[in-house]
Write a protein that holds these residues in place. Structure first.
Motif, PDB file in Angstrom:
ATOM      1  N   PRO A   1       0.856   4.602  -9.297  1.00 15.10           N
ATOM      2  CA  PRO A   1      -0.603   4.754  -9.285  1.00 15.10           C
ATOM      3  C   PRO A   1      -1.010   6.207  -9.082  1.00 15.10           C
ATOM      4  O   PRO A   1      -0.328   6.977  -8.398  1.00 15.10           O
ATOM      5  N   GLN A   2      -2.120   6.571  -9.687  1.00 13.72           N
ATOM      6  CA  GLN A   2      -2.591   7.950  -9.625  1.00 13.72           C
ATOM      7  C   GLN A   2      -3.484   8.219  -8.422  1.00 13.72           C
ATOM      8  O   GLN A   2      -3.670   9.375  -8.032  1.00 13.72           O
ATOM      9  N   ALA A   3      -4.086   7.167  -7.859  1.00 14.86           N
ATOM     10  CA  ALA A   3      -5.038   7.346  -6.761  1.00 14.86           C
ATOM     11  C   ALA A   3      -5.197   6.012  -6.042  1.00 14.86           C
ATOM     12  O   ALA A   3      -4.593   4.997  -6.424  1.00 14.86           O
ATOM     13  N   GLN A   4      -6.004   6.023  -4.998  1.00 16.30           N
ATOM     14  CA  GLN A   4      -6.333   4.787  -4.290  1.00 16.30           C
ATOM     15  C   GLN A   4      -7.826   4.775  -3.995  1.00 16.30           C
ATOM     16  O   GLN A   4      -8.466   5.823  -3.888  1.00 16.30           O
ATOM     17  N   MET A   5      -8.381   3.560  -3.858  1.00 17.70           N
ATOM     18  CA  MET A   5      -9.827   3.454  -3.649  1.00 17.70           C
ATOM     19  C   MET A   5     -10.165   2.096  -3.059  1.00 17.70           C
ATOM     20  O   MET A   5      -9.355   1.160  -3.069  1.00 17.70           O
TER      21      MET A   5
ATOM     22  N   GLU B   1      -7.942  -6.779   3.031  1.00 20.85           N
ATOM     23  CA  GLU B   1      -6.706  -7.310   3.599  1.00 20.85           C
ATOM     24  C   GLU B   1      -5.491  -7.133   2.698  1.00 20.85           C
ATOM     25  O   GLU B   1      -4.372  -7.431   3.109  1.00 20.85           O
ATOM     26  N   ALA B   2      -5.680  -6.672   1.462  1.00 18.64           N
ATOM     27  CA  ALA B   2      -4.552  -6.518   0.546  1.00 18.64           C
ATOM     28  C   ALA B   2      -4.886  -5.425  -0.462  1.00 18.64           C
ATOM     29  O   ALA B   2      -5.993  -4.872  -0.475  1.00 18.64           O
ATOM     30  N   VAL B   3      -3.889  -5.124  -1.307  1.00 21.67           N
ATOM     31  CA  VAL B   3      -4.031  -4.059  -2.298  1.00 21.67           C
ATOM     32  C   VAL B   3      -3.527  -4.569  -3.640  1.00 21.67           C
ATOM     33  O   VAL B   3      -2.501  -5.258  -3.714  1.00 21.67           O
ATOM     34  N   ASN B   4      -4.261  -4.250  -4.710  1.00 26.20           N
ATOM     35  CA  ASN B   4      -3.826  -4.531  -6.079  1.00 26.20           C
ATOM     36  C   ASN B   4      -3.599  -3.209  -6.813  1.00 26.20           C
ATOM     37  O   ASN B   4      -4.269  -2.212  -6.528  1.00 26.20           O
ATOM     38  N   TRP B   5      -2.684  -3.237  -7.755  1.00 22.11           N
ATOM     39  CA  TRP B   5      -2.427  -2.047  -8.571  1.00 22.11           C
ATOM     40  C   TRP B   5      -3.068  -2.258  -9.941  1.00 22.11           C
ATOM     41  O   TRP B   5      -2.550  -2.987 -10.778  1.00 22.11           O
TER      42      TRP B   5
ATOM     43  N   PRO C   1       0.829  -1.212   0.000  1.00 21.60           N
ATOM     44  CA  PRO C   1       0.000   0.000   0.000  1.00 21.60           C
ATOM     45  C   PRO C   1       0.862   1.260   0.000  1.00 21.60           C
ATOM     46  O   PRO C   1       2.025   1.240   0.413  1.00 21.60           O
ATOM     47  N   GLN C   2       0.289   2.350  -0.465  1.00 19.97           N
ATOM     48  CA  GLN C   2       0.958   3.654  -0.472  1.00 19.97           C
ATOM     49  C   GLN C   2       0.017   4.666   0.175  1.00 19.97           C
ATOM     50  O   GLN C   2      -0.807   5.288  -0.504  1.00 19.97           O
TER      51      GLN C   2
ATOM     52  N   ALA D   1      -4.539   2.830 -10.491  1.00 20.65           N
ATOM     53  CA  ALA D   1      -4.911   3.134  -9.111  1.00 20.65           C
ATOM     54  C   ALA D   1      -4.652   1.917  -8.241  1.00 20.65           C
ATOM     55  O   ALA D   1      -4.694   0.770  -8.722  1.00 20.65           O
ATOM     56  N   LEU D   2      -4.391   2.167  -6.972  1.00 23.75           N
ATOM     57  CA  LEU D   2      -4.346   1.090  -5.993  1.00 23.75           C
ATOM     58  C   LEU D   2      -5.772   0.813  -5.527  1.00 23.75           C
ATOM     59  O   LEU D   2      -6.504   1.738  -5.159  1.00 23.75           O
TER      60      LEU D   2
END
Length: 606
Positions: free
Chosen positions: A518-522, A546-550, A481-482, A538-539
């Motif tokens: 990534p330009q944003a997260q959601m 529990e996790a994040v994908n790009w 994550p970022q 985006a992330l």
């Protein structure tokens, strides 16, 4: 002489959130729940049992049984008044009896007539000048029961030993179940075993020789439940098998009611339970699910069919639970199945997970055994919130098994609506940068085109291959994550946004900056095509958080995914009649007990 078909019950665990399922509006001032079946009312207090679990679904009993009256028996202490209410299909209620309560049991016979479109009975209690205690109440039908059946309970579990043990403990805790549940088959397909859990020995001792824990390799829910079906058939002493999910939390009364309903029915039925949200226990996720044959998918647009909150909209004011509802299938979180149906028409298709319960319900209906899902019969189960199966590895099984179900049960001619819906089901995730999900859907069609004979072998191998394939795509690969990224912008849908998304995904080059970072997260809920009509990457949190994908846009992946989808749908369209014949010809063999016994033993069929 009467026989009881439903007890008036109160929460097992005392959780406040579940009380509106048992008492209309919850427990009002001056009313105290004192036991599983008892309530105390102080002077002047009123309580209504016009609730999901305690109203009597008269319309269903009138339609499916030969009974013409139902008896309400109330045992109370102290003075007060009982009012019996009757509703119609619009949930309009009228008082039909008003009686005084004393030390003697109150017995009222009520007609089971005039409920052709819907309706229910329930009662309210009002204490007089002193306290009133309800000791117990129940609903019964005249005469001896047509049958006094016993059941086998079948549970399949995979590395959920704590939840499975909790389910077993609940079955052991209710003494009434002992006369009905003859055997409990737990099919343990994991490596974190229920038998190794603290407390298992105590629960096993209480259940005695009724409990049978069987280990086998992981061949999915269809393999686990089919093993339970097969074991019940081999014992050949019970009338039904009741399938329960390992992580469901039972209302024990639901099991008793399901058996009573099946025993009193004019003909054989699948008796399904509704699903209450385990993480929001006063909310009913669904009851009486229906299948849209035009598109080959669940009917999702019915009024009040999903996520009904009884704390906000009580049973008395919810017409959907007073009306007679059609059920095309029932989830195997709880479903009673007559053993003769399994003997004559087979066990589950070897589908691993997803859609086996839908296919079985449709197969049963074709054999003249309908599904009924009666209000007041339900379990708690973790809902689909936080799962998003169409975006995970489960997308493969959802799509493949949905198409297999249509090949088996839809008209054998080429189905335009199903094809269009399937194709649109590829375009939507393509525009949302979910290239892995689209690739899994393509694999699903390819495996359907391979025919039915490959399915038993896929029980062992396909899951790992599906997961490995998905992990090759950005929407299936976990990244760090970022936290400093800005939130994704709010973007509404509509024709303009859709056109913008199509142009962006297929024609515009990806910016260099979006390739690098990534330009944003959601959240997963926001990661649809509208937001990616203005973003290139985006992330995105996974549905469980529990996790994040790009997610990263790729014109090449978009064009390849579209071309593959069009080609596979064209082939499926051309081969549909031949595939339908092949799957229908293989049905009796692949669902047979003998075929499944070979699967359990690891013997491939020639």
């Amino acid at each position: 002489m009467h026989h009881r078909v439903a007890r008036v019950v109160l929460p097992v665990d005392g959780r406040e959130a579940t009380v509106p399922l048992y008492l209309d509006g919850g427990a009002p001032a001056g009313v105290v729940i004192t036991g599983r079946r008892s309530v105390d009312l102080r002077a002047g207090a009123t309580v209504s049992f016009g609730s999901y679990f305690n109203a009597f679904p008269a319309a269903y009993w009138q339609r499916d049984t030969g009974a013409r009256t139902v008896r309400l028996t109330v045992r109370a202490a102290g003075g007060g008044t009982l009012r019996v209410w009757r509703s119609d299909a619009a949930a309009r209620a009228t008082t039909v009896r008003t009686e005084g309560l004393g030390s003697e049991p109150l017995v009222l016979d009520l007609p089971l007539s005039g409920f052709d479109d819907g309706g229910a009975y329930w009662f309210d209690l009002t204490a007089g000048g002193g306290a009133l205690r309800l000791d117990e109440a129940d609903w019964s039908l005249p005469g001896d029961p047509p049958r006094r059946s016993t059941v086998s309970v079948g549970m399949t579990t995979f590395n959920r030993p704590v939840e499975c043990l909790s389910q077993l403990r609940q079955l052991a805790d209710d003494g009434e179940l002992e006369r009905v549940v003859r055997r409990i088959f737990v099919i343990d397909q994991g490596d974190d075993l229920v038998a190794d859990q603290p407390g298992f020995a105590e629960v096993a001792a209480r259940l005695g020789d009724r409990l049978h824990v069987l280990r086998q390799r992981n061949i999915g829910g269809s393999g686990g439940f089919s093993r339970a079906m097969s074991e019940a058939l081999a014992e050949d002493e019970d009338a039904y098998v009741v399938l329960l999910d390992d992580d469901a939390v039972s209302e024990p009364e639901s099991l008793l009611r399901a058996v009573a309903y099946a025993d009193n029915a004019r003909g054989p039925l699948l008796v399904g339970g509704g699903m209450l949200h385990l993480d929001d226990p006063g909310v009913l996720y669904t009851q009486s699910e229906q299948w849209d044959k035009r598109i080959g998918w669940v009917c999702l647009d019915r009024d009040d069919a999903y996520d009904h909150d009884f704390a906000r909209a009580p049973f008395r004011d919810a017409p959907a639970f007073h009306q007679l509802q059609r059920s095309d299938f029932n989830g195997w979180w709880m479903c009673l199945i007559p053993l003769p149906l399994l003997r004559d028409h087979g066990l589950s298709w070897p589908l691993f997970i997803k859609g086996d319960d839908v296919e079985f319900g449709r197969r049963a209906a074709a054999a003249g055994v309908p599904t009924v899902s009666v209000p007041g019969i339900a379990v708690w189960h973790l809902g689909w919130r936080g799962k998003a199966p169409t975006r995970s590895w489960e997308a493969y099984y959802l799509h493949r098994n949905r198409l297999i179900g249509e090949l088996l049960h839809a008209a054998p001619r080429r189905p335009l609506g199903i094809m269009v819906h399937s194709l649109l089901g590829d375009l939507k995730p393509l525009l949302g940068l979910q290239y892995g999900a689209v690739r899994l859907r393509a694999l699903a069609i390819s495996d359907v085109l391979a025919g039915p004979d490959v399915l038993p072998g896929y029980l062992d191998s396909r899951l790992s291959e599906v997961r490995a394939l998905r992990a090759r795509f950005p929407d299936g690969a976990v990244v760090e994550p970022q936290p400093g990224l800005p939130p994704a912008p709010e973007v509404s849908g509509g024709a303009v946004a859709l056109l913008r998304a199509v142009v962006r995904q297929f024609l515009l080059p990806v910016s260099v900056a979006a390739r690098r970072a990534p330009q944003a997260q959601m959240s997963a809920e926001r990661a649809g095509w509208p937001v990616f009509s203005v973003l290139d990457s985006a992330l995105v949190q996974t549905a469980d958080g529990e996790a994040v994908n790009w997610f990263r846009r790729s014109r090449r992946a978009s064009w390849r995914g579209l071309a593959r989808s069009l080609r596979l749908h064209a082939v499926l369209w051309l081969r549909w009649p031949a595939l339908a014949r092949a799957f229908r010809s293989a049905a009796r063999v692949l669902t047979s007990d003998e075929s499944w016994r070979d699967v359990f033993a690891g013997r491939p069929r020639p």
